[in-house]
Design a protein around this motif. Structure first.
Motif, PDB file in Angstrom:
ATOM      1  N   PHE A  51      10.506   6.708  -1.832  1.00 59.36           N
ATOM      2  CA  PHE A  51      10.899   7.570  -2.949  1.00 59.36           C
ATOM      3  C   PHE A  51      12.125   6.988  -3.617  1.00 59.36           C
ATOM      4  N   PRO A  52      12.306   7.121  -4.894  1.00 55.71           N
ATOM      5  CA  PRO A  52      11.499   7.827  -5.881  1.00 55.71           C
ATOM      6  C   PRO A  52      10.448   6.940  -6.535  1.00 55.71           C
ATOM      7  N   ARG A  60      -0.575  11.570  -3.406  1.00 59.67           N
ATOM      8  CA  ARG A  60      -1.783  12.360  -3.134  1.00 59.67           C
ATOM      9  C   ARG A  60      -2.881  11.511  -2.482  1.00 59.67           C
ATOM     10  N   GLU A  61      -3.020  10.248  -2.914  1.00 57.40           N
ATOM     11  CA  GLU A  61      -4.039   9.372  -2.339  1.00 57.40           C
ATOM     12  C   GLU A  61      -3.733   9.055  -0.872  1.00 57.40           C
ATOM     13  N   ILE A  62      -2.473   8.878  -0.528  1.00 56.11           N
ATOM     14  CA  ILE A  62      -2.120   8.624   0.870  1.00 56.11           C
ATOM     15  C   ILE A  62      -2.517   9.825   1.728  1.00 56.11           C
ATOM     16  N   VAL A  63      -2.178  11.020   1.273  1.00 54.45           N
ATOM     17  CA  VAL A  63      -2.525  12.230   2.025  1.00 54.45           C
ATOM     18  C   VAL A  63      -4.041  12.344   2.147  1.00 54.45           C
ATOM     19  N   GLU A  64      -4.755  12.115   1.060  1.00 59.98           N
ATOM     20  CA  GLU A  64      -6.214  12.263   1.041  1.00 59.98           C
ATOM     21  C   GLU A  64      -6.915  11.147   1.822  1.00 59.98           C
ATOM     22  N   PHE A  65      -6.555   9.902   1.570  1.00 58.86           N
ATOM     23  CA  PHE A  65      -7.280   8.770   2.144  1.00 58.86           C
ATOM     24  C   PHE A  65      -6.863   8.461   3.584  1.00 58.86           C
ATOM     25  N   ALA A  66      -5.571   8.499   3.871  1.00 66.67           N
ATOM     26  CA  ALA A  66      -5.084   8.117   5.205  1.00 66.67           C
ATOM     27  C   ALA A  66      -5.249   9.245   6.217  1.00 66.67           C
ATOM     28  N   GLU A  67      -5.187  10.486   5.753  1.00 65.16           N
ATOM     29  CA  GLU A  67      -5.243  11.652   6.634  1.00 65.16           C
ATOM     30  C   GLU A  67      -4.353  11.447   7.861  1.00 65.16           C
ATOM     31  N   PRO A  68      -3.056  11.246   7.645  1.00 70.36           N
ATOM     32  CA  PRO A  68      -2.165  10.973   8.779  1.00 70.36           C
ATOM     33  C   PRO A  68      -2.032  12.181   9.711  1.00 70.36           C
ATOM     34  N   SER A  69      -1.647  11.908  10.929  1.00 62.94           N
ATOM     35  CA  SER A  69      -1.405  12.998  11.872  1.00 62.94           C
ATOM     36  C   SER A  69      -0.043  13.637  11.591  1.00 62.94           C
ATOM     37  N   TYR A  70       0.929  12.815  11.185  1.00 62.78           N
ATOM     38  CA  TYR A  70       2.283  13.287  10.907  1.00 62.78           C
ATOM     39  C   TYR A  70       2.795  12.695   9.604  1.00 62.78           C
ATOM     40  N   VAL A  71       3.605  13.493   8.905  1.00 65.28           N
ATOM     41  CA  VAL A  71       4.450  13.010   7.815  1.00 65.28           C
ATOM     42  C   VAL A  71       5.864  13.289   8.294  1.00 65.28           C
ATOM     43  N   ILE A  72       6.629  12.227   8.498  1.00 65.91           N
ATOM     44  CA  ILE A  72       7.958  12.355   9.076  1.00 65.91           C
ATOM     45  C   ILE A  72       9.010  12.060   8.024  1.00 65.91           C
ATOM     46  N   GLU A  73       9.873  13.031   7.818  1.00 66.70           N
ATOM     47  CA  GLU A  73      10.913  12.977   6.788  1.00 66.70           C
ATOM     48  C   GLU A  73      12.126  12.208   7.285  1.00 66.70           C
ATOM     49  N   LEU A  74      12.484  11.145   6.563  1.00 70.55           N
ATOM     50  CA  LEU A  74      13.671  10.362   6.873  1.00 70.55           C
ATOM     51  C   LEU A  74      14.693  10.402   5.738  1.00 70.55           C
ATOM     52  N   ARG A  75      14.367  11.087   4.655  1.00 71.30           N
ATOM     53  CA  ARG A  75      15.246  11.089   3.475  1.00 71.30           C
ATOM     54  C   ARG A  75      16.341  12.138   3.625  1.00 71.30           C
ATOM     55  N   ALA A  76      17.543  11.789   3.191  1.00 73.66           N
ATOM     56  CA  ALA A  76      18.667  12.730   3.233  1.00 73.66           C
ATOM     57  C   ALA A  76      18.428  13.898   2.277  1.00 73.66           C
ATOM     58  N   SER A  77      17.716  13.652   1.187  1.00 63.59           N
ATOM     59  CA  SER A  77      17.395  14.700   0.213  1.00 63.59           C
ATOM     60  C   SER A  77      15.884  14.811   0.088  1.00 63.59           C
ATOM     61  N   PHE A 138       5.971   7.871   7.098  1.00 63.54           N
ATOM     62  CA  PHE A 138       7.414   8.085   7.053  1.00 63.54           C
ATOM     63  C   PHE A 138       7.852   8.091   5.598  1.00 63.54           C
ATOM     64  N   LEU A 139       8.609   9.113   5.218  1.00 68.65           N
ATOM     65  CA  LEU A 139       9.130   9.219   3.857  1.00 68.65           C
ATOM     66  C   LEU A 139      10.546   8.660   3.842  1.00 68.65           C
ATOM     67  N   THR A 140      10.777   7.653   3.007  1.00 67.06           N
ATOM     68  CA  THR A 140      12.081   7.002   2.942  1.00 67.06           C
ATOM     69  C   THR A 140      12.582   6.955   1.500  1.00 67.06           C
ATOM     70  N   SER A 141      13.851   6.646   1.383  1.00 61.53           N
ATOM     71  CA  SER A 141      14.446   6.373   0.072  1.00 61.53           C
ATOM     72  C   SER A 141      15.383   5.196   0.254  1.00 61.53           C
ATOM     73  N   GLN A 142      15.924   4.714  -0.827  1.00 64.64           N
ATOM     74  CA  GLN A 142      16.725   3.494  -0.768  1.00 64.64           C
ATOM     75  C   GLN A 142      17.875   3.551   0.240  1.00 64.64           C
ATOM     76  N   PRO A 143      18.653   4.642   0.343  1.00 69.70           N
ATOM     77  CA  PRO A 143      19.743   4.629   1.333  1.00 69.70           C
ATOM     78  C   PRO A 143      19.258   4.381   2.766  1.00 69.70           C
ATOM     79  N   GLU A 144      18.138   4.956   3.156  1.00 69.25           N
ATOM     80  CA  GLU A 144      17.620   4.742   4.507  1.00 69.25           C
ATOM     81  C   GLU A 144      17.111   3.307   4.671  1.00 69.25           C
ATOM     82  N   GLU A 145      16.517   2.774   3.616  1.00 72.62           N
ATOM     83  CA  GLU A 145      15.991   1.418   3.673  1.00 72.62           C
ATOM     84  C   GLU A 145      17.125   0.406   3.799  1.00 72.62           C
ATOM     85  N   VAL A 146      18.214   0.626   3.051  1.00 74.84           N
ATOM     86  CA  VAL A 146      19.357  -0.281   3.097  1.00 74.84           C
ATOM     87  C   VAL A 146      19.959  -0.299   4.505  1.00 74.84           C
TER      88      VAL A 146
END
Length: 189
Positions: A51-52, A60-77, A138-146
């Motif tokens: 993100f962003p 939406r395609e990731i949710v639909e096509f991958a059908e993950p078991s978990y979506v894990i939030e790593l973003r501060a916001s 895993f949901l990430t943004s630039q601060p977590e990636e850095v």
């Protein structure tokens, strides 16, 4: 054109152009299965959504096509306001696909402490011992990636015996291979 210029011009190459790759259903179907009739989601796949930069359609395609078991939030916001998507519609999509959303930042109170994120993830792995039969997002943004959080998350997976066989990033950018440029010599008589 001088002779020395001719030698240099034949070595010119175009830099490959990056283009955004389309997300396809087959990217998430396990090999050796009948993907269209009886699709089995790829086990041991880790997906990082950045993100962003991600678009609503890609999310939406990731949710639909991958059908993950978990979506894990790593973003501060943790926000889902991309395109027409919002938090409510994201959670409805998770519920429809029986995806567990786990917010590892809730104990961080808006700070982005990478050690706390990785420790929270390790504690989740220790307590839950999740099966790795479907992809994990895993949901990430630039601060977590850095701060190297994605790499540290992969290392934590290995420590707990979850061995990812592939890492998929969204958005995905691929290079197109250009044809070599051959300079033509124009010699005036």
């Amino acid at each position: 054109m001088r002779m020395s210029d001719q030698g240099n011009s034949s070595k010119l190459r175009l830099v490959p152009a990056l283009h955004r790759a389309k997300i396809e259903r087959k990217d998430f179907v396990a090999e050796g299965t009948q993907g269209e009739l009886f699709p089995t989601r790829r086990p041991r796949m880790v997906i990082f959504i950045h993100f962003p930069d991600v678009t609503e359609q890609e999310f939406r395609e990731i949710v639909e096509f991958a059908e993950p078991s978990y979506v894990i939030e790593l973003r501060a916001s943790p926000r889902f306001d991309i395109g027409g998507l919002d938090r409510r519609s994201a959670f409805q999509a998770f519920e429809k696909k029986r995806i567990t959303y786990l917010d590892l930042t809730s104990t961080s109170m808006g700070t982005s402490d990478s050690d706390a994120l990785v420790n929270n993830f390790s504690e989740f792995l220790r307590a839950s011992r999740p099966a790795f039969e479907k992809p994990i997002v895993f949901l990430t943004s630039q601060p977590e990636e850095v701060r190297g959080v994605p790499q540290r998350v992969l290392e934590a997976c290995l420590q707990f015996g979850l061995k990812p066989d592939s890492v998929y990033e969204v958005p995905r950018f691929v290079t197109s291979t250009p044809e070599p440029v051959h300079a033509k010599s124009h010699v005036q008589a």
